[in-house]
Write a protein that holds these residues in place. Structure first.
Motif, PDB file in Angstrom:
ATOM      1  N   TYR A 123     -45.766  -7.225   6.764  1.00 49.68           N
ATOM      2  CA  TYR A 123     -44.519  -7.557   7.466  1.00 49.68           C
ATOM      3  C   TYR A 123     -43.912  -8.845   6.901  1.00 49.68           C
ATOM      4  O   TYR A 123     -42.711  -8.930   6.671  1.00 49.68           O
ATOM      5  N   SER A 129     -44.257  -9.994   3.942  1.00 44.79           N
ATOM      6  CA  SER A 129     -43.737  -9.763   2.583  1.00 44.79           C
ATOM      7  C   SER A 129     -42.434  -8.965   2.607  1.00 44.79           C
ATOM      8  O   SER A 129     -41.676  -8.975   1.641  1.00 44.79           O
ATOM      9  N   LEU A 130     -42.171  -8.258   3.717  1.00 47.22           N
ATOM     10  CA  LEU A 130     -40.985  -7.384   3.738  1.00 47.22           C
ATOM     11  C   LEU A 130     -39.690  -8.126   4.053  1.00 47.22           C
ATOM     12  O   LEU A 130     -38.613  -7.532   4.002  1.00 47.22           O
ATOM     13  N   PRO A 170     -37.657  -6.659   7.813  1.00 48.39           N
ATOM     14  CA  PRO A 170     -37.244  -5.257   7.615  1.00 48.39           C
ATOM     15  C   PRO A 170     -36.637  -4.656   8.891  1.00 48.39           C
ATOM     16  O   PRO A 170     -37.021  -5.040   9.997  1.00 48.39           O
ATOM     17  N   ILE A 209     -40.221  -0.057   9.901  1.00 49.17           N
ATOM     18  CA  ILE A 209     -41.513   0.022   9.192  1.00 49.17           C
ATOM     19  C   ILE A 209     -42.057   1.434   9.402  1.00 49.17           C
ATOM     20  O   ILE A 209     -42.077   1.938  10.536  1.00 49.17           O
ATOM     21  N   HIS A 268     -44.745   2.471   4.381  1.00 49.25           N
ATOM     22  CA  HIS A 268     -45.158   1.073   4.264  1.00 49.25           C
ATOM     23  C   HIS A 268     -46.662   0.914   4.500  1.00 49.25           C
ATOM     24  O   HIS A 268     -47.303   0.056   3.909  1.00 49.25           O
TER      25      HIS A 268
END
Ligand SMILES: C[S@@+](CC[C@H](N)C(=O)[O-])C[C@H]1O[C@@H](n2cnc3c(N)ncnc32)[C@H](O)[C@@H]1O
Length: 363
Positions: free
Chosen positions: A44, A46-47, A50, A53, A145
């Motif tokens: 999360y 690194s996203l 977003p 997911i 993901h």
């Protein structure tokens, strides 16, 4: 045996259902909780905020464990969102996968209660049933993901070929000759490699997988003594003329419990994933393995006797036994099995059993 058609856990919510008799597998989910949370929260982070997911639970079965795994993931993301001071919760696309004869209806019926228990404050969860084998492609390329699988990947795609020498044994036992052990391992090698190949296509770069295996600690053979005992029950029925010998010889359970070293070497051979974590822990049938465990053990009462183990084994193996031997012997098999386990309960429960938890990152 056609695994895709014949393998399923007992459906529904009755006394013999998997839903009511899976506290052992529940412990596995709870023991892997911190590794699972670390994997989803790193993802999360690194996203970068977003909007949604997508999470797949492979071999989800039906019952409280299915939604326990999902709710742990959703809650972990939301707690982490607050720590990161991100304003908007992401929405969740949840894919629940199992073989087509799995009791998906029981899962879907429990969704309103799940939503009530979860309460507000989380991003919306959209649930999808995905019937099919995880040894095939299940999702579009680059669409996932996160992949979670607990206690499902020890099931092989088929009974290994060339294991006639296993005679009346129904699984790998200390009496199985080396060629039978090798045939089981070779099947696992092919299956897990296929699994990795498909998931590497479906996961986005940087996507994560947490896979919990019913496994063994090291390279020493480690036999599933409780499954072996089910075979002993069936042997008794052959000796007493209730089951034909040929029928038992042709029955083998497609289960292989890998070691961490075997998993590591197959992941490295595939080359699509970084191993973030690979741990083995002892897991016990009785008692609590985790502080966060509710202690209700799926409401099945006393978890300290042969009847408990027999119910749990029945919830998993009854459909396979029925499709091979017919319905007629089932009550007798599990009556004898319960007595056998009860007679030796302490020493059976003292046998080491392992869960291997792996967290992988898609390169
Ligand atoms: C012991 S249950 C575990 C269920 C749940 N994950 C849990 O932890 O309680 C194993 C599940 O894996 C499923 N399974 C086995 N082989 C499969 C395959 N090739 N594809 C999809 N599901 C599979 C079985 O049908 C079963 O529901």
């Amino acid at each position: 045996m056609k695994v895709v058609e014949e393998l399923r856990m007992n459906g529904g919510t009755g006394d013999n259902s998997y839903a009511k008799n899976s506290p052992f597998q529940r412990k596995g989910i709870l023991m892997a909780k911190s590794i699972t949370e670390k994997a989803i929260t790193s993802l999360y982070t690194s996203l970068n905020n977003p909007k949604s997911i997508s999470i797949a639970d492979l071999g989800c079965s039906s019952g409280p464990n299915t939604l326990l795994a999902v709710s742990n993931l959703v809650k972990a993301v939301d707690n982490h969102r607050k720590k990161l001071r991100r304003l908007h919760s992401p929405e969740f696309q949840i894919y629940l996968n199992d073989l087509p004869t799995n009791d998906f209806n029981t899962i879907f019926r429990s969704l309103p209660d799940f939503r009530t228990e979860m309460g507000d404050g989380f991003g919306l969860c959209f649930f999808n049933g995905v019937p099919g084998s995880f040894y095939d492609r299940l999702f579009p390329a680059d669409s996932l993901h996160f992949v979670h699988a607990s206690y499902s990947l020890h099931w092989l795609s088929q009974v290994p070929k060339g294991i006639e020498d296993n005679k009346l044994n129904i699984c790998l036992t200390s009496a199985s000759p080396p060629n039978v052990t090798k045939a089981y391992y070779d099947q696992f090698d092919r299956d897990f490699s296929t699994f990795l190949k498909h998931r590497s296509e479906e996961l986005m770069k940087g996507g994560r997988m947490v896979l919990n295996f019913f496994g063994r600690k090291d390279e020493n053979p480690d036999y599933d003594i409780l499954l072996e005992l089910l075979g002993v029950t069936l042997k008794e029925l052959v000796e007493e003329g209730f089951v034909e010998e040929e029928k038992l010889i042709s029955f083998n359970v497609p289960i292989y419990t890998p070691s961490p070293a075997e998993l590591k070497s197959l992941v490295e051979k595939d080359g699509s994933f970084i191993i973030d974590c690979l741990e083995d822990s002892q897991i016990h049938w009785t008692g609590s393995e985790s502080e966060s465990e509710s202690g209700d053990d799926n409401n099945i009462g006393n978890t300290n006797d042969g009847a408990y183990v027999a119910r749990c084994m029945r919830a998993v193996f009854e459909p396979l036994l029925v499709s091979h031997f017919g319905e007629g012997i089932i009550e007798e098999v599990f009556r004898r099995y319960r007595n056998m386990v009860a007679a030796d309960f302490k020493s059976l429960m003292a046998v080491d059993t392992y869960i291997i938890v792996s967290a992988l990152i898609k390169k």
